[in-house]
Design a protein around this motif. Sequence first.
Motif, PDB file in Angstrom:
ATOM      1  N   GLN A 143      30.296  72.189  20.658  1.00 31.98           N
ATOM      2  CA  GLN A 143      29.250  71.646  21.516  1.00 31.98           C
ATOM      3  C   GLN A 143      28.180  70.928  20.701  1.00 31.98           C
ATOM      4  N   SER A 144      27.692  69.805  21.222  1.00 36.70           N
ATOM      5  CA  SER A 144      26.644  69.041  20.544  1.00 36.70           C
ATOM      6  C   SER A 144      26.046  68.043  21.519  1.00 36.70           C
ATOM      7  N   GLY A 145      24.854  67.556  21.191  1.00 37.86           N
ATOM      8  CA  GLY A 145      24.261  66.472  21.951  1.00 37.86           C
ATOM      9  C   GLY A 145      23.619  66.895  23.245  1.00 37.86           C
ATOM     10  N   LEU A 146      22.494  67.631  23.162  1.00 37.52           N
ATOM     11  CA  LEU A 146      21.741  68.057  24.328  1.00 37.52           C
ATOM     12  C   LEU A 146      20.333  67.500  24.181  1.00 37.52           C
ATOM     13  N   PHE A 195      22.415  77.206  24.595  1.00 40.62           N
ATOM     14  CA  PHE A 195      23.762  76.932  24.114  1.00 40.62           C
ATOM     15  C   PHE A 195      24.363  78.258  23.717  1.00 40.62           C
ATOM     16  N   ASN A 196      25.690  78.350  23.746  1.00 43.98           N
ATOM     17  CA  ASN A 196      26.304  79.665  23.704  1.00 43.98           C
ATOM     18  C   ASN A 196      27.468  79.759  22.729  1.00 43.98           C
ATOM     19  N   PHE A 215      22.309  73.446  29.980  1.00 47.06           N
ATOM     20  CA  PHE A 215      23.137  74.509  29.423  1.00 47.06           C
ATOM     21  C   PHE A 215      24.444  73.926  28.931  1.00 47.06           C
ATOM     22  N   MET A 216      24.886  74.411  27.764  1.00 49.46           N
ATOM     23  CA  MET A 216      26.151  73.959  27.209  1.00 49.46           C
ATOM     24  C   MET A 216      26.884  75.159  26.635  1.00 49.46           C
ATOM     25  N   ILE A 263      27.458  72.018  31.077  1.00 52.66           N
ATOM     26  CA  ILE A 263      28.842  71.724  30.702  1.00 52.66           C
ATOM     27  C   ILE A 263      29.460  72.999  30.151  1.00 52.66           C
ATOM     28  N   ALA A 264      30.699  73.258  30.542  1.00 55.45           N
ATOM     29  CA  ALA A 264      31.444  74.380  29.997  1.00 55.45           C
ATOM     30  C   ALA A 264      32.844  73.900  29.644  1.00 55.45           C
ATOM     31  N   GLY A 265      33.328  74.341  28.477  1.00 51.90           N
ATOM     32  CA  GLY A 265      34.696  73.993  28.108  1.00 51.90           C
ATOM     33  C   GLY A 265      34.804  73.399  26.731  1.00 51.90           C
TER      34      GLY A 265
END
Length: 456
Positions: free
Chosen positions: A304-307, A325-326, A298-299, A273-275
Amino acid sequence: QGNSVTVAQGLTDDTGGEVATVSQEGNDNSAVVAQDGTGDTTTVAQLGDANAASVTQTGSDNNSTVDQIGNDNDSTVTQNAIGAYADNDQTGDNNVSTIAQTDDSSNGTINIPNADPESTVIQAGNNNTSTVDQTNTGGGFNQVANVNQNGDTNSSSVTQEGTGPGFTGTLRTNVTQTGGSSSTVSQTAVDGQANNAFATINQSGASISEVNQSLDGNRATGITANVTQDGGSSAFVDQSGENTATSGAVTSGSVIATLDQNGGSVANVNQGIAGNGSTNISASITQDGGATANVDQFMNGDGQSGLSTTILQDGMSTANVSQSFNMDGSQNFDAIVTQYGDGNTANVDQYDNAPGETGQKADNSVLADVYQDGSGNTANVTQEGRNMASIDQSGFSNDSYIVQTGHGNTGSVLQNGGRGDADIDQSGDDNSATVTQGNNSGRNLTASVTQSGNDN
């Protein structure tokens, strides 16, 4: 014996509601039907050898049904309409079904109830082929494809695309196959809301399943794949979502993959997911002995959360999990691997591509948990950021390795049994390591803990 039927309705002067019914029994039959209008219906029934049916419908609210019983049958249905429905039912040898549904109207099915395209393919026999293509270039559009193949070495291909502006629809595919078949599902939606893609695959026998799902839009959310397979099968699931919004309270995510496989199978899952507001990626894999599971998640985005990854395996299996995660403040990332039996291997890699930069919030709730019950098992956990790792092994000749880079990490190894090896390597500050071995039955145990930094 060489029968041929051609029906053309409404092509020059449409009054609506045309009905074409073709019934053929015999050898070398062929039926060609072309309709243009509203509420048209075609029914083709063929019983015999080497039959062929071709149906073309343009307009809206059209319905096509092709029923073929016999040898070497071929059915092709092409619909360019709002509210199209196609049903191909084939029983016999070497049947081929092709359905193409397109809506290029400006608004698609927005505010038009019961006007979404749907196709159903039912095939009984061996070496059958089914192809379903559904496309819209308009607005709201729910696409539904159902494929049921009963026999050996069958092939199914489903392609669903929602590319129109203001797309608010749902893409849904259901495939059921027996006897070692192959299935390919491709679902793509862009622009507008771009949400809700569902793929469900059920296969018996050593089969192959490939699912590709991609959503791009301001609320790219709701991607689900469910794959169930017998032993000796392979599954490939690729899911991606990209939220194109640059501001506002929007989210992208809810990406879910669930795979259930019998022994000796391979599962490959790639999720990303990106965004803005990236959240909720989940992979769950259950496998019997001698299996392999590969998960790459990848997130990348604000908030961002919940992987999450959960893998359950039995005997001589391998689990590989990579999570990355980035952004700063990443939270609620977990990888849980449970393996029973001997000779299992678990590899977990979790890392932040931009940790420790000035002004960033610390990552938290990043967890790796490996449980192995048996002998000759190996667990490797590598983490970067603020993490927790736990390895629990019961049995003999098990090996555990934890490598953590960052601050405030916790590493724990518990080994019940003999001839075990535990190794924890931590670099950074405020880290904690615990190794427990033996439980009254352990011999020939080795443990190594290496820490570099302060307040460890």
